[in-house]
Scaffold this motif. Structure first.
Motif, PDB file in Angstrom:
ATOM      1  N   ARG A 138      20.543  15.608  45.354  1.00 36.29           N
ATOM      2  CA  ARG A 138      20.842  14.478  44.468  1.00 36.29           C
ATOM      3  C   ARG A 138      21.973  13.663  45.097  1.00 36.29           C
TER       4      ARG A 138
ATOM      5  N   LYS B  93      31.713  11.871  43.891  1.00 39.54           N
ATOM      6  CA  LYS B  93      30.722  12.536  43.044  1.00 39.54           C
ATOM      7  C   LYS B  93      30.746  11.919  41.654  1.00 39.54           C
TER       8      LYS B  93
ATOM      9  N   THR C 292      28.757  12.548  37.591  1.00 43.81           N
ATOM     10  CA  THR C 292      27.832  13.305  36.756  1.00 43.81           C
ATOM     11  C   THR C 292      27.044  12.306  35.931  1.00 43.81           C
ATOM     12  N   TRP C 293      25.742  12.398  36.045  1.00 44.10           N
ATOM     13  CA  TRP C 293      24.830  11.556  35.265  1.00 44.10           C
ATOM     14  C   TRP C 293      23.563  12.357  35.001  1.00 44.10           C
TER      15      TRP C 293
ATOM     16  N   GLY D  94      23.029  14.838  33.247  1.00 40.82           N
ATOM     17  CA  GLY D  94      23.251  16.276  33.243  1.00 40.82           C
ATOM     18  C   GLY D  94      23.343  16.911  34.622  1.00 40.82           C
ATOM     19  N   GLN D  95      23.412  16.100  35.678  1.00 43.83           N
ATOM     20  CA  GLN D  95      23.450  16.604  37.047  1.00 43.83           C
ATOM     21  C   GLN D  95      24.620  15.983  37.800  1.00 43.83           C
ATOM     22  N   GLU D  96      25.065  16.681  38.845  1.00 43.46           N
ATOM     23  CA  GLU D  96      26.096  16.125  39.722  1.00 43.46           C
ATOM     24  C   GLU D  96      25.423  15.447  40.908  1.00 43.46           C
ATOM     25  N   TRP D  97      25.820  14.224  41.185  1.00 46.60           N
ATOM     26  CA  TRP D  97      25.272  13.414  42.274  1.00 46.60           C
ATOM     27  C   TRP D  97      26.392  13.162  43.268  1.00 46.60           C
ATOM     28  N   SER D  98      26.092  13.314  44.546  1.00 46.30           N
ATOM     29  CA  SER D  98      27.104  13.170  45.592  1.00 46.30           C
ATOM     30  C   SER D  98      26.797  11.990  46.492  1.00 46.30           C
TER      31      SER D  98
END
Length: 150
Positions: free
Chosen positions: A33, A40, A42-43, A45-49
């Motif tokens: 993601r 980083k 959070t969107w 419900g997930q962490e995006w880098s």
């Protein structure tokens, strides 16, 4: 026709636009993601880098997303460059054809916070990949081709 949220419509009309893309691809053993912002976030419900690589940062580029106007399945291509050479073999082992991938378009404000819920812009499957090493730079490039779900 896509339904856009009020915040997204406002951002599209604004003089200064700050678009970001969220890219999710399922690899053999994990989901990747990435987002085109920094750091980083959070969107959904997930962490995006943001991509990171050799000498302080990888570069993520993407072709323009095309809407199908006839019975066709437009593809999409991502290029991630600046990947350390030591990770290229790992990338090659992890990429798996026909795994799902999705892209969302969102906007951030001056502080870098998401303005509204991003809108899904593309959904498809990994179709092909190419990995190129540049021994002189100690890094390489990973290209992912994706085909529309159609």
């Amino acid at each position: 026709m896509r339904q856009l949220s009020g915040g997204t419509r406002t951002e599209l009309r604004a003089t200064l636009k700050r678009p970001v893309f969220f890219i999710e691809a399922e690899f053999r053993t994990a989901f990747v993601r990435l987002w085109t912002g920094s750091g980083k976030v959070t969107w959904n419900g997930q962490e995006w880098s943001a991509p990171t690589g050799a000498q302080g940062g990888a570069i993520l580029s993407m072709e323009a997303i095309r809407e199908a106007v006839a019975t066709e399945a437009p593809g999409l291509k991502f290029v991630l460059s600046g990947i350390p050479s030591s990770l290229l073999g790992y990338c090659l082992d992890e990429i798996s054809i026909a795994k799902p991938c999705r892209v969302w378009l969102g906007f951030v404000n001056e502080a870098g916070a998401l303005v509204d819920e991003p809108t899904r812009s593309f959904a498809g499957r990994l179709d092909a990949s190419a990995i190129h090493a540049d021994p002189a730079a100690g890094a390489g490039t990973v290209t992912l081709h994706m085909e529309d779900e159609m």
